[in-house]
Design an enzyme around this catalytic site. Structure first.
Site, PDB file in Angstrom:
ATOM      1  N   ASN A   1    -103.686  73.635  22.686  1.00 15.38           N
ATOM      2  CA  ASN A   1    -103.058  72.514  23.393  1.00 15.38           C
ATOM      3  C   ASN A   1    -101.920  72.017  22.518  1.00 15.38           C
ATOM      4  O   ASN A   1    -102.139  71.692  21.353  1.00 15.38           O
ATOM      5  CB  ASN A   1    -104.081  71.403  23.627  1.00 15.38           C
ATOM      6  CG  ASN A   1    -103.479  70.119  24.189  1.00 15.38           C
ATOM      7  OD1 ASN A   1    -104.002  69.035  23.964  1.00 15.38           O
ATOM      8  ND2 ASN A   1    -102.380  70.224  24.910  1.00 15.38           N
ATOM      9  N   GLY A   2    -100.727  71.963  23.070  1.00 14.44           N
ATOM     10  CA  GLY A   2     -99.561  71.518  22.312  1.00 14.44           C
ATOM     11  C   GLY A   2     -98.431  72.513  22.475  1.00 14.44           C
ATOM     12  O   GLY A   2     -98.509  73.417  23.301  1.00 14.44           O
TER      13      GLY A   2
ATOM     14  N   TYR B   1    -100.279  57.823  29.910  1.00 14.79           N
ATOM     15  CA  TYR B   1    -100.471  58.553  31.163  1.00 14.79           C
ATOM     16  C   TYR B   1    -101.512  59.658  31.105  1.00 14.79           C
ATOM     17  O   TYR B   1    -102.294  59.839  32.027  1.00 14.79           O
ATOM     18  CB  TYR B   1     -99.137  59.172  31.607  1.00 14.79           C
ATOM     19  CG  TYR B   1     -99.276  60.201  32.701  1.00 14.79           C
ATOM     20  CD1 TYR B   1     -99.399  59.809  34.034  1.00 14.79           C
ATOM     21  CD2 TYR B   1     -99.302  61.569  32.410  1.00 14.79           C
ATOM     22  CE1 TYR B   1     -99.552  60.756  35.039  1.00 14.79           C
ATOM     23  CE2 TYR B   1     -99.454  62.512  33.412  1.00 14.79           C
ATOM     24  CZ  TYR B   1     -99.577  62.101  34.724  1.00 14.79           C
ATOM     25  OH  TYR B   1     -99.722  63.031  35.714  1.00 14.79           O
TER      26      TYR B   1
ATOM     27  N   GLY C   1    -104.595  70.031  32.973  1.00 20.65           N
ATOM     28  CA  GLY C   1    -103.912  71.254  33.392  1.00 20.65           C
ATOM     29  C   GLY C   1    -104.625  71.889  34.560  1.00 20.65           C
ATOM     30  O   GLY C   1    -105.846  72.060  34.523  1.00 20.65           O
TER      31      GLY C   1
HETATM   32  P1  AMP Z   1     -90.967  60.579  38.816  1.00 14.42           P
HETATM   33  O1  AMP Z   1     -91.107  60.659  40.278  1.00 14.42           O
HETATM   34  O2  AMP Z   1     -90.316  61.837  38.247  1.00 14.42           O
HETATM   35  O3  AMP Z   1     -90.314  59.331  38.326  1.00 14.42           O
HETATM   36  O4  AMP Z   1     -92.432  60.624  38.193  1.00 14.42           O
HETATM   37  C1  AMP Z   1     -93.142  59.455  37.917  1.00 14.42           C
HETATM   38  C2  AMP Z   1     -94.584  59.635  38.247  1.00 14.42           C
HETATM   39  O5  AMP Z   1     -95.091  60.810  37.615  1.00 14.42           O
HETATM   40  C3  AMP Z   1     -95.424  58.479  37.766  1.00 14.42           C
HETATM   41  O6  AMP Z   1     -96.239  58.072  38.837  1.00 14.42           O
HETATM   42  C4  AMP Z   1     -96.260  59.028  36.616  1.00 14.42           C
HETATM   43  O7  AMP Z   1     -97.607  58.564  36.700  1.00 14.42           O
HETATM   44  C5  AMP Z   1     -96.216  60.513  36.802  1.00 14.42           C
HETATM   45  N1  AMP Z   1     -95.967  61.244  35.553  1.00 14.42           N
HETATM   46  C6  AMP Z   1     -95.318  60.855  34.465  1.00 14.42           C
HETATM   47  N2  AMP Z   1     -95.263  61.828  33.536  1.00 14.42           N
HETATM   48  C7  AMP Z   1     -95.890  62.887  34.057  1.00 14.42           C
HETATM   49  C8  AMP Z   1     -96.177  64.201  33.594  1.00 14.42           C
HETATM   50  N3  AMP Z   1     -95.802  64.627  32.398  1.00 14.42           N
HETATM   51  N4  AMP Z   1     -96.861  65.003  34.428  1.00 14.42           N
HETATM   52  C9  AMP Z   1     -97.256  64.605  35.628  1.00 14.42           C
HETATM   53  N5  AMP Z   1     -97.016  63.377  36.130  1.00 14.42           N
HETATM   54  C10 AMP Z   1     -96.329  62.532  35.360  1.00 14.42           C
END
Ligand code: AMP
Length: 465
Positions: free
Chosen positions: A102-103, A245, A28
């Site tokens: 957290n949550g 992730y 965060g």
């Molecule tokens: P998008 O462009 O919306 O498809 O986002 C995909 C990218 O965002 C990938 O490179 C992931 O590593 C990253 N990602 C996936 N989930 C999250 C999340 N909750 N917060 C931030 N980044 C994310």
């Protein structure tokens, strides 16, 4: 999406707290805060932004005491503003208490409405405050009893650290264990943290993970372990997305190395979706271990074909679409000498809206790539998370309304393939079927019944085909 940290019984509690939060910064980046207790007085500092911006030597000097708790925040409930920055600090009949969470609680909206109808006045728009109001209203004589009474009412994801004016530090992990929470020792002090990565930084020894449904109370005499009210104990369902992730690859989550889990996801992905290519590259940083796994399994060499600038935050973090589109280019750039004339496999950990993948494919083609094959080391993200991971509404999740072929056409790759659910579960060491894990973002099977607010969101987000 938040990180929590606490240290009990150390001469430099707020300095250690500051470092611990640093190692949780990836969880965060919106606000950071610390509360320390000294001679019965709780002192608090919170600020918007990164830990290194929120604190300096003078601020830390104004937080004396041998016990402190900290929080880094990215909002998934409540708006992004200073009044929602944690840890919160409240006075009630039981004394002063601070809380870091957290949550995400799934029934916070209902509980808040009920409490407000009874006269409670809320200071924040965060779901966490509900817990404190419930504690204040509880009849039990001690803080543990009040906490247990409050938690009997809430549902959802909560890894909590609380601090009282009589220097009790309390850790709580919800009955499902959605979010991680670990216990360590730093000489005579106890430490609690979202992730073991912060123990390595402060040189604390990892003792163990907290069990789902466990409460630990740390005070002068040592640590005691308690349970949440038995009727709330359910089957553990740790969040699989921590492994995919969210957590840092140098952390242990649910007893497993995050790095190794991601590497295995990449290896499985190569078995499930092989392709003839010259080079495997990763979308840094979170895609790197899976790309190494894909390369190892397929025998196709791994190269750093995309370079990440470390001076911009995660692109997903920026709230406005226009900024996010620009952000991908700001963050990543291709290495022409690696990419030019080659057939490329690009491994990323997840595909949410598809914006990132689409930009990357274009970027790689502009740098001379002959073919671009996207490989995602998790299944298609089809459902929003209501337990604390920031995912957009269902209508923005491209896999909620489009087939893999359609997504492939959208991102303009030569091919697109995802890791299977079974493959992901094998990689994190779960039994087939995913026992012990929550994977609702990939299946829509929510292990804790959603509250009215979340259900409305699920129902009303249009999914166009
Ligand atoms: P998008 O462009 O919306 O498809 O986002 C995909 C990218 O965002 C990938 O490179 C992931 O590593 C990253 N990602 C996936 N989930 C999250 C999340 N909750 N917060 C931030 N980044 C994310």
């Amino acid at each position: 999406m938040c990180g929590v940290f606490g240290i009990h019984g150390h001469d430099e509690a707020s300095n250690i707290g500051y470092l611990g939060m640093h190692a949780l910064q990836h969880r965060g980046q919106e606000s950071a805060g610390l509360v320390a207790v000294d001679e019965g007085k709780l002192r608090r500092h919170v600020a918007m932004g990164l830990v290194s911006d929120a604190f300096d030597r003078d601020v830390l000097a104004r937080l004396p005491g041998r016990t402190a708790i900290g929080h880094v925040r990215y909002s998934t409930a409540g708006s992004s503003e200073l009044r929602n920055a944690q840890p919160f600090l409240f006075e009630y009949a039981g004394g002063a208490i601070s809380i870091a969470h957290n949550g995400n609680l799934v029934n916070a909206q209902e509980l808040r409405a009920e409490l407000e109808a009874q006269g409670s006045i809320f200071q924040t728009s965060s779901d966490t405050e509900v817990i404190v109001h419930l504690m204040a209203k509880a009849k039990e004589p001690d803080v543990l009893g009040r906490l247990q009474a409050a938690l009997r009412r809430v549902r959802g994801a909560y890894s909590l650290i609380l601090l009282t004016n009589d220097e009790k530090m309390i850790g709580v992990r919800d009955p499902n264990g959605f979010r991680p929470l670990v216990i360590g020792r730093l000489k005579d002090a106890y430490v609690l943290s979202s992730e073991t990565s912060s123990f390595d930084l402060v040189e604390a020894e990892f003792i163990r993970e907290m069990d789902p449904g466990e409460i630990v109370v740390i005070e002068k005499g040592g640590m005691t372990s308690h349970r949440l009210p038995p009727e709330s104990v359910t089957k553990p369902t740790c969040c699989v997305f921590e492994h995919v992730y969210f957590a840092r690859p140098d952390s242990l989550v649910n007893g497993k190395s995050v790095y190794r889990a991601r590497e295995k996801m990449g290896m499985r992905l190569a078995q499930e979706h092989p392709v003839e290519a010259d080079v495997v590259i990763a979308v840094p940083d979170s895609g790197v271990p899976a790309a190494i796994g894909y390369s190892r399994e397929s025998g196709i060499p791994f190269e750093m074909g995309l370079i990440r600038s470390h001076y911009v935050g995660r692109t997903f973090i920026e709230p406005q679409d226009s900024i996010r589109h620009f952000g991908v280019r700001l963050k990543l750039s291709p290495v022409r000498s690696i990419v030019d004339g080659k057939r490329i496999v690009v491994v990323d950990d997840s595909l949410v809206r598809g914006t990132t993948s689409r930009k990357i494919v274009k970027m790689l083609r502009n740098a001379g790539a002959r073919e671009v094959h996207m490989r995602i080391s998790a299944p298609p993200t089809t459902h929003p998370c209501f337990y604390g991971i920031d995912t957009p509404t269902r209508s923005e999740l491209v896999a909620a309304s489009h087939s893999i072929e359609e997504i492939g056409r959208y991102v303009t790759s030569d091919s697109l393939a995802y890791l299977s659910h079974a493959g992901m579960m094998t990689a994190v060491g779960a039994a087939t079927g995913g026992e012990g894990y929550c994977s609702a973002c990939f299946t829509g099977e929510y292990p804790v019944a959603l509250g009215e607010g979340s259900l409305v969101q699920l129902r009303t987000s249009r999914v166009a085909r």
